[in-house]
Design a protein around this motif. Structure first.
Motif, PDB file in Angstrom:
ATOM      1  N   PHE A 147       0.812  -1.242  -0.089  1.00 50.27           N
ATOM      2  CA  PHE A 147       0.355  -0.126   0.033  1.00 50.27           C
ATOM      3  C   PHE A 147       0.708   1.349   0.159  1.00 50.27           C
ATOM      4  O   PHE A 147       0.550   2.267  -0.638  1.00 50.27           O
ATOM      5  N   ASN A 148       2.000   0.730   1.079  1.00 49.75           N
ATOM      6  CA  ASN A 148       2.497   2.494   0.452  1.00 49.75           C
ATOM      7  C   ASN A 148       3.674   2.451  -0.502  1.00 49.75           C
ATOM      8  O   ASN A 148       4.174   3.704  -0.514  1.00 49.75           O
ATOM      9  N   GLY A 149       3.720   2.052  -1.201  1.00 44.96           N
ATOM     10  CA  GLY A 149       4.349   2.422  -3.158  1.00 44.96           C
ATOM     11  C   GLY A 149       5.904   1.292  -2.116  1.00 44.96           C
ATOM     12  O   GLY A 149       6.505   1.293  -3.418  1.00 44.96           O
ATOM     13  N   SER A 150       6.543   0.308  -1.528  1.00 45.91           N
ATOM     14  CA  SER A 150       7.492  -0.030  -1.647  1.00 45.91           C
ATOM     15  C   SER A 150       7.689  -1.745  -2.511  1.00 45.91           C
ATOM     16  O   SER A 150       6.607  -2.181  -2.333  1.00 45.91           O
ATOM     17  N   GLN A 151       8.274  -1.553  -2.592  1.00 47.03           N
ATOM     18  CA  GLN A 151       8.491  -2.670  -3.100  1.00 47.03           C
ATOM     19  C   GLN A 151       9.666  -3.739  -2.617  1.00 47.03           C
ATOM     20  O   GLN A 151      10.692  -3.292  -1.954  1.00 47.03           O
ATOM     21  N   GLU A 152       9.729  -5.375  -2.689  1.00 47.16           N
ATOM     22  CA  GLU A 152      10.269  -6.278  -1.736  1.00 47.16           C
ATOM     23  C   GLU A 152      10.247  -7.444  -2.476  1.00 47.16           C
ATOM     24  O   GLU A 152       9.138  -7.760  -3.522  1.00 47.16           O
ATOM     25  N   ARG A 174     -14.705 -10.417  19.360  1.00 45.77           N
ATOM     26  CA  ARG A 174     -14.138  -8.938  20.169  1.00 45.77           C
ATOM     27  C   ARG A 174     -12.741  -8.930  20.030  1.00 45.77           C
ATOM     28  O   ARG A 174     -12.245  -7.483  20.262  1.00 45.77           O
ATOM     29  N   GLY A 175     -12.114  -9.508  20.052  1.00 51.77           N
ATOM     30  CA  GLY A 175     -10.269  -9.326  20.361  1.00 51.77           C
ATOM     31  C   GLY A 175      -9.637 -10.195  18.964  1.00 51.77           C
ATOM     32  O   GLY A 175      -9.700 -11.414  18.917  1.00 51.77           O
ATOM     33  N   LEU A 176      -8.334  -9.619  18.034  1.00 55.39           N
ATOM     34  CA  LEU A 176      -8.166 -10.106  17.666  1.00 55.39           C
ATOM     35  C   LEU A 176      -6.571  -9.529  17.405  1.00 55.39           C
ATOM     36  O   LEU A 176      -6.202  -8.632  17.369  1.00 55.39           O
ATOM     37  N   ASP A 177      -5.673 -10.379  17.534  1.00 51.63           N
ATOM     38  CA  ASP A 177      -4.039 -10.631  17.630  1.00 51.63           C
ATOM     39  C   ASP A 177      -3.418 -10.779  16.260  1.00 51.63           C
ATOM     40  O   ASP A 177      -3.382 -12.152  16.564  1.00 51.63           O
ATOM     41  N   LEU A 178      -2.798  -9.826  15.545  1.00 51.23           N
ATOM     42  CA  LEU A 178      -1.763  -9.902  14.468  1.00 51.23           C
ATOM     43  C   LEU A 178      -0.383  -9.494  14.690  1.00 51.23           C
ATOM     44  O   LEU A 178       0.411  -9.593  13.679  1.00 51.23           O
ATOM     45  N   SER A 179       0.206  -9.570  15.971  1.00 45.30           N
ATOM     46  CA  SER A 179       0.695  -9.367  16.386  1.00 45.30           C
ATOM     47  C   SER A 179       2.329  -9.501  15.944  1.00 45.30           C
ATOM     48  O   SER A 179       1.781 -11.131  15.243  1.00 45.30           O
ATOM     49  N   SER A 180       3.827  -9.216  15.623  1.00 41.65           N
ATOM     50  CA  SER A 180       4.236 -10.068  14.609  1.00 41.65           C
ATOM     51  C   SER A 180       4.363 -11.285  14.115  1.00 41.65           C
ATOM     52  O   SER A 180       4.713 -12.343  14.260  1.00 41.65           O
ATOM     53  N   ASN A 181       3.922 -10.608  13.208  1.00 37.76           N
ATOM     54  CA  ASN A 181       3.659 -11.581  12.047  1.00 37.76           C
ATOM     55  C   ASN A 181       4.481 -11.423  10.601  1.00 37.76           C
ATOM     56  O   ASN A 181       3.895 -11.881   9.484  1.00 37.76           O
ATOM     57  N   ARG A 182       5.130 -10.068  10.460  1.00 37.04           N
ATOM     58  CA  ARG A 182       5.798  -9.881   9.396  1.00 37.04           C
ATOM     59  C   ARG A 182       4.951  -9.201   7.999  1.00 37.04           C
ATOM     60  O   ARG A 182       5.506  -9.492   7.479  1.00 37.04           O
ATOM     61  N   LEU A 183       3.956  -8.805   8.808  1.00 34.23           N
ATOM     62  CA  LEU A 183       2.957  -8.049   8.152  1.00 34.23           C
ATOM     63  C   LEU A 183       3.820  -6.777   7.142  1.00 34.23           C
ATOM     64  O   LEU A 183       4.361  -5.889   7.973  1.00 34.23           O
ATOM     65  N   LEU A 184       3.701  -6.376   5.621  1.00 37.52           N
ATOM     66  CA  LEU A 184       4.002  -5.204   5.480  1.00 37.52           C
ATOM     67  C   LEU A 184       2.927  -3.694   5.202  1.00 37.52           C
ATOM     68  O   LEU A 184       2.956  -3.892   4.767  1.00 37.52           O
ATOM     69  N   ALA A 198     -13.392  -4.429  18.767  1.00 35.13           N
ATOM     70  CA  ALA A 198     -13.214  -4.203  19.895  1.00 35.13           C
ATOM     71  C   ALA A 198     -11.472  -3.729  20.912  1.00 35.13           C
ATOM     72  O   ALA A 198     -11.010  -2.680  21.133  1.00 35.13           O
ATOM     73  N   TRP A 199     -10.861  -4.359  19.515  1.00 34.68           N
ATOM     74  CA  TRP A 199      -9.528  -5.364  20.576  1.00 34.68           C
ATOM     75  C   TRP A 199      -8.661  -4.989  19.801  1.00 34.68           C
ATOM     76  O   TRP A 199      -8.856  -5.910  18.841  1.00 34.68           O
ATOM     77  N   LEU A 200      -7.910  -4.572  18.463  1.00 34.53           N
ATOM     78  CA  LEU A 200      -6.826  -5.102  17.647  1.00 34.53           C
ATOM     79  C   LEU A 200      -5.305  -4.743  18.312  1.00 34.53           C
ATOM     80  O   LEU A 200      -4.731  -3.293  17.990  1.00 34.53           O
ATOM     81  N   SER A 201      -4.709  -5.978  17.527  1.00 34.33           N
ATOM     82  CA  SER A 201      -2.813  -5.437  18.153  1.00 34.33           C
ATOM     83  C   SER A 201      -2.170  -6.114  16.449  1.00 34.33           C
ATOM     84  O   SER A 201      -2.724  -7.029  15.549  1.00 34.33           O
ATOM     85  N   LEU A 202      -1.919  -4.557  16.067  1.00 37.13           N
ATOM     86  CA  LEU A 202      -1.103  -5.065  14.904  1.00 37.13           C
ATOM     87  C   LEU A 202       0.813  -4.949  15.071  1.00 37.13           C
ATOM     88  O   LEU A 202       0.924  -4.538  14.437  1.00 37.13           O
ATOM     89  N   ALA A 203       0.799  -4.690  16.631  1.00 33.21           N
ATOM     90  CA  ALA A 203       2.360  -4.467  16.621  1.00 33.21           C
ATOM     91  C   ALA A 203       3.707  -5.463  16.651  1.00 33.21           C
ATOM     92  O   ALA A 203       3.402  -6.545  16.305  1.00 33.21           O
ATOM     93  N   GLY A 204       4.646  -5.183  16.783  1.00 30.04           N
ATOM     94  CA  GLY A 204       5.650  -5.632  15.764  1.00 30.04           C
ATOM     95  C   GLY A 204       5.572  -6.328  14.102  1.00 30.04           C
ATOM     96  O   GLY A 204       6.353  -7.204  14.279  1.00 30.04           O
ATOM     97  N   ASN A 205       5.314  -5.581  13.818  1.00 33.48           N
ATOM     98  CA  ASN A 205       5.117  -5.984  11.929  1.00 33.48           C
ATOM     99  C   ASN A 205       6.299  -5.248  11.485  1.00 33.48           C
ATOM    100  O   ASN A 205       7.106  -4.152  12.276  1.00 33.48           O
ATOM    101  N   ARG A 206       6.074  -5.033   9.872  1.00 36.77           N
ATOM    102  CA  ARG A 206       7.026  -4.380   9.311  1.00 36.77           C
ATOM    103  C   ARG A 206       6.272  -2.626   8.216  1.00 36.77           C
ATOM    104  O   ARG A 206       6.385  -2.747   8.122  1.00 36.77           O
ATOM    105  N   LEU A 207       4.962  -2.463   9.087  1.00 38.15           N
ATOM    106  CA  LEU A 207       3.824  -1.565   8.262  1.00 38.15           C
ATOM    107  C   LEU A 207       4.052  -0.125   8.226  1.00 38.15           C
ATOM    108  O   LEU A 207       5.728  -0.153   9.492  1.00 38.15           O
TER     109      LEU A 207
END
Length: 413
Positions: A147-152, A174-184, A198-207
């Motif tokens: 999305f951010n235009g970067s290429q890999e 109600r809660g979804l944890d997607l942290s530490s998944n190397r998501l771009l 109500a609760w979402l975690s995207l911490a520890g990725n490559r966003l």
């Protein structure tokens, strides 16, 4: 009496022992199936814990899982993929923990059979790397653009990202944890069906950036965790910053979003950066639209300079004071109210003056003295001394000479 020491007796005894052993095994298997607890797992209450047992897939334990299970823990295994049938029979499941596995391939609708699921933990997996489709296997490498235009560029057999249909059917989540998944990046539409989230975690990725449209369907979101990503605080993050401020205004919570680039903003929380820092985005869009450079991406901060045909560099314009939209709205309402009151007061003054002038003209036309004139003429002059007595009609001066009628003076026009 029959002697058991004979050869025929020994054979019969062995057959009886073997039969009893088979019956015991069948009973044990049936007992395990009835209670819905696989032998490698631990079950207590409505919870089935299969953590750290080295599972490569769910097929060995799937027939033994109780359909009434509410909590299923599968953490610390070697699961790499999840299809649409592995969990289709657990419609009453409320908590599913798949953290710390090797999940890289989640089929679209993998959780569609879990209509009652409330919490889903997919942290510490490899959801940013998924098996490639058949059309990409013919190429040696694949250039990916997020999305951010970067290429890999990655090798054959890998493709990064999540399918937008993977969370289909989770209306009560109600809660979804997607942290530490190397998501771009997150594909548009990934969270559209999660209106109860109500609760979402995207911490520890490559966003590096997020699209505001991806989060707008989350009307019930109250806490969002974004720490541990390399955020690029440029025009691509402007709309998401506005969405974060709107969420915080609704008493939501967002943790620190620290910028990695540009250099003058590195380490700063984007929530504390004035909105005027992004004013150049609109100006640059207008300039790019007029000069035909709208398709050129912005230059990364690591480049000291670039050719005009490669990228477009932007200059940040910091502002010392931040003007919040709410403050501007309140100030506008107050100023507008004051202006309306001033107009009303001026209108009232003009109407009052007009009525008073009309009243005075009518009084003069009737021959009656004005209020100020009547009071001034009827007051006795202190220099003339006290009035001794009322004079008789014969002694009173003529009306024409005196100019008074019954104690009132007739004003001349």
């Amino acid at each position: 009496m029959r002697n058991l020491d004979q050869p025929g007796g020994n054979h019969l005894e062995s057959l009886v022992c073997a039969s009893l052993s088979g019956v015991v095994l069948v009973l044990l298997v049936l007992l395990g199936t009835v209670h819905g607890c696989p032998g490698v797992c631990t079950c207590y209450g409505n919870t089935t814990d299969c953590s750290g047992v080295g599972l490569l897939s769910l097929m060995p334990i799937r027939p033994l899982l109780d359909q009434g299970t509410l909590t299923l823990r599968l953490t610390l295994n070697n699961l790499s993929s999840l299809g649409t049938t592995e969990l289709s029979d657990l419609s009453r499941l409320e908590l599913l923990d798949l953290s710390q596995n090797r999940l890289s391939d989640l089929q679209p609708g993998a959780f569609s059979g879990l209509g009652g699921l409330r919490w889903l933990n997919l942290s510490a997996n490899y959801l940013g790397i998924r098996p490639a489709t058949s059309d990409s296997e013919n190429n040696g490498t694949e250039a990916l653009q997020g999305f951010n235009g970067s290429q890999e560029t990655v090798g054959v057999g890998t493709r990064r990202g999540l399918s937008k249909e993977v969370f289909r059917g989770l209306r009560r989540l109600r809660g979804l944890d997607l942290s530490s998944n190397r998501l771009l990046w997150l594909p548009e539409g990934l969270l559209d069906g999660l209106r109860a989230l109500a609760w979402l975690s995207l911490a520890g990725n490559r966003l590096r950036a997020l699209d505001r449209a991806t989060f707008e369907p989350l009307v019930a979101l109250r806490e969002l965790r974004l720490a541990g990503n390399a955020w690029e605080c440029d025009c691509k993050l402007r709309d998401f910053k506005h969405w974060m401020e709107w969420m915080i205004y609704r008493d939501g919570q967002v943790d620190a979003v620290q910028c990695s680039v540009p250099g003058d903003l590195k380490g700063q929380d984007i929530r504390s950066i004035p909105a005027e820092m992004f004013n150049y985005c609109l100006q640059s869009q207008n300039i790019q639209g007029s000069s035909g450079s709208g398709t050129r991406p912005p230059c990364p901060h690591s480049r000291a300079g670039g050719a005009a045909e490669d990228c477009v560099r932007h200059r940040y314009r910091p502002v010392s004071v931040r003007r919040a939209h709410g403050t501007q709205i309140v100030a506008g309402v107050v100023c507008g109210t004051v202006c309306v009151m001033m107009v009303v007061a001026a209108t009232y003054g003009c109407v009052y003056a007009s009525l008073m002038a009309r009243y005075q003209r009518e009084m003069r036309n009737r021959g009656q003295p004005l209020m100020g004139d009547a009071g001034a003429e009827t007051d006795p002059d202190p220099e003339d001394g006290p009035v001794s007595a009322r004079t008789s009609p014969e002694e009173s001066p003529p009306k024409e000479a005196s100019g008074f009628v019954h104690g009132y003076r007739i004003s001349s026009f």
